[in-house]
Design a protein around this motif. Structure first.
Motif, PDB file in Angstrom:
ATOM      1  N   ALA A   1     114.395  30.357  10.206  1.00 13.35           N
ATOM      2  CA  ALA A   1     113.748  29.826  11.406  1.00 13.35           C
ATOM      3  C   ALA A   1     113.431  30.979  12.354  1.00 13.35           C
ATOM      4  O   ALA A   1     113.900  32.094  12.192  1.00 13.35           O
ATOM      5  N   GLY A   2     112.643  30.703  13.341  1.00 19.22           N
ATOM      6  CA  GLY A   2     112.410  31.676  14.386  1.00 19.22           C
ATOM      7  C   GLY A   2     111.067  32.357  14.317  1.00 19.22           C
ATOM      8  O   GLY A   2     110.218  32.035  13.482  1.00 19.22           O
ATOM      9  N   CYS A   3     110.887  33.297  15.215  1.00 17.59           N
ATOM     10  CA  CYS A   3     109.599  33.951  15.403  1.00 17.59           C
ATOM     11  C   CYS A   3     109.823  35.389  15.864  1.00 17.59           C
ATOM     12  O   CYS A   3     110.712  35.648  16.678  1.00 17.59           O
ATOM     13  N   MET A   4     109.033  36.305  15.336  1.00 18.51           N
ATOM     14  CA  MET A   4     109.084  37.704  15.774  1.00 18.51           C
ATOM     15  C   MET A   4     108.117  37.865  16.937  1.00 18.51           C
ATOM     16  O   MET A   4     106.946  37.498  16.845  1.00 18.51           O
ATOM     17  N   LEU A   5     108.611  38.391  18.037  1.00 21.44           N
ATOM     18  CA  LEU A   5     107.789  38.713  19.197  1.00 21.44           C
ATOM     19  C   LEU A   5     107.769  40.224  19.337  1.00 21.44           C
ATOM     20  O   LEU A   5     108.774  40.896  19.091  1.00 21.44           O
ATOM     21  N   TYR A   6     106.618  40.760  19.736  1.00 23.24           N
ATOM     22  CA  TYR A   6     106.485  42.204  19.889  1.00 23.24           C
ATOM     23  C   TYR A   6     106.466  42.556  21.365  1.00 23.24           C
ATOM     24  O   TYR A   6     105.815  41.889  22.172  1.00 23.24           O
ATOM     25  N   LEU A   7     107.193  43.611  21.706  1.00 26.90           N
ATOM     26  CA  LEU A   7     107.388  44.021  23.093  1.00 26.90           C
ATOM     27  C   LEU A   7     106.792  45.400  23.338  1.00 26.90           C
ATOM     28  O   LEU A   7     106.678  46.210  22.414  1.00 26.90           O
ATOM     29  N   GLY A   8     106.441  45.649  24.594  1.00 30.66           N
ATOM     30  CA  GLY A   8     105.967  46.980  24.967  1.00 30.66           C
ATOM     31  C   GLY A   8     104.569  47.281  24.504  1.00 30.66           C
ATOM     32  O   GLY A   8     104.137  48.431  24.536  1.00 30.66           O
ATOM     33  N   GLY A   9     103.827  46.275  24.070  1.00 25.08           N
ATOM     34  CA  GLY A   9     102.462  46.472  23.602  1.00 25.08           C
ATOM     35  C   GLY A   9     101.505  45.596  24.382  1.00 25.08           C
ATOM     36  O   GLY A   9     101.521  45.569  25.615  1.00 25.08           O
ATOM     37  N   ALA A  10     100.703  44.859  23.664  1.00 28.54           N
ATOM     38  CA  ALA A  10      99.636  44.082  24.278  1.00 28.54           C
ATOM     39  C   ALA A  10     100.125  42.815  24.988  1.00 28.54           C
ATOM     40  O   ALA A  10      99.634  42.473  26.058  1.00 28.54           O
ATOM     41  N   GLU A  11     101.066  42.113  24.394  1.00 30.99           N
ATOM     42  CA  GLU A  11     101.498  40.829  24.951  1.00 30.99           C
ATOM     43  C   GLU A  11     102.501  41.051  26.079  1.00 30.99           C
ATOM     44  O   GLU A  11     103.468  41.786  25.921  1.00 30.99           O
ATOM     45  N   PRO A  12     102.288  40.408  27.229  1.00 32.21           N
ATOM     46  CA  PRO A  12     103.198  40.607  28.357  1.00 32.21           C
ATOM     47  C   PRO A  12     104.456  39.734  28.251  1.00 32.21           C
ATOM     48  O   PRO A  12     104.791  38.968  29.159  1.00 32.21           O
ATOM     49  N   VAL A  13     105.176  39.853  27.134  1.00 31.75           N
ATOM     50  CA  VAL A  13     106.395  39.078  26.917  1.00 31.75           C
ATOM     51  C   VAL A  13     107.507  39.687  27.763  1.00 31.75           C
ATOM     52  O   VAL A  13     107.686  40.905  27.778  1.00 31.75           O
ATOM     53  N   ARG A  14     108.248  38.816  28.453  1.00 28.50           N
ATOM     54  CA  ARG A  14     109.378  39.259  29.278  1.00 28.50           C
ATOM     55  C   ARG A  14     110.678  38.732  28.696  1.00 28.50           C
ATOM     56  O   ARG A  14     110.731  37.592  28.235  1.00 28.50           O
ATOM     57  N   LEU A  15     111.718  39.554  28.753  1.00 29.25           N
ATOM     58  CA  LEU A  15     113.066  39.160  28.346  1.00 29.25           C
ATOM     59  C   LEU A  15     113.979  39.300  29.553  1.00 29.25           C
ATOM     60  O   LEU A  15     113.915  40.291  30.264  1.00 29.25           O
ATOM     61  N   GLU A  16     114.818  38.307  29.741  1.00 26.73           N
ATOM     62  CA  GLU A  16     115.827  38.377  30.785  1.00 26.73           C
ATOM     63  C   GLU A  16     117.152  37.934  30.176  1.00 26.73           C
ATOM     64  O   GLU A  16     117.187  37.004  29.376  1.00 26.73           O
TER      65      GLU A  16
END
Length: 143
Positions: A124-139
């Motif tokens: 299950a789950g999904c890979m998210l990419y950070l520090g590139g094009a998508e403005p994904v935030r982690l807290e």
């Protein structure tokens, strides 16, 4: 913040407009609103992303489409986002140099996230990419 396997984090991504380019019974494909095609890459990303939808779909992603995918047709505009969502970290990796995936800017990290109720399911789950094009935030989760 460097997430560790087993951590819980709140993941979010600000909404962006995207054009629907294909709809079928399982996926809605949109022109991805983040990043551009990297013509110098050996990977041939076409600038789109297919997102699963429907309750019976075995795949899961944290991205949300508005209006609902079932209401959209080719050529329609929609909003893609990740509303603040508490997720379990299944895997985290850093890329040095940034990972070549066919788009620019290239990501510098990746995080595999799962809903907490599926934390024991490695499929299950999904890979998210950070520090590139998508403005994904982690807290970090603060209980």
């Amino acid at each position: 913040m460097l997430p560790q396997v087993g951590d819980e984090v709140v993941v979010s991504c600000e909404p962006a407009c995207a054009e629907v380019v294909r709809v079928d019974a399982r996926y809605i494909t949109v022109k991805w609103p983040w990043g551009v095609i990297d013509d110098s890459s050996s990977f041939r990303w076409d600038g789109t992303n297919a997102l699963p939808y429907g309750d019976a779909h075995p795949e899961w992603v944290p991205y949300r489409i508005e209006p609902a995918a079932s209401e959209l047709r080719v050529g329609d505009m929609c909003t893609v986002s990740i509303p603040p969502t508490r997720l379990h970290v299944g895997h985290y990796e850093e890329y040095n140099p940034p990972r070549n995936l066919g788009w620019s800017p290239a990501p510098t990290a990746g995080i595999h996230v799962l809903p907490p109720e599926k934390a024991d399911d490695e499929e299950a789950g999904c890979m998210l990419y950070l520090g590139g094009a998508e403005p994904v935030r982690l807290e970090p989760v603060e209980d």
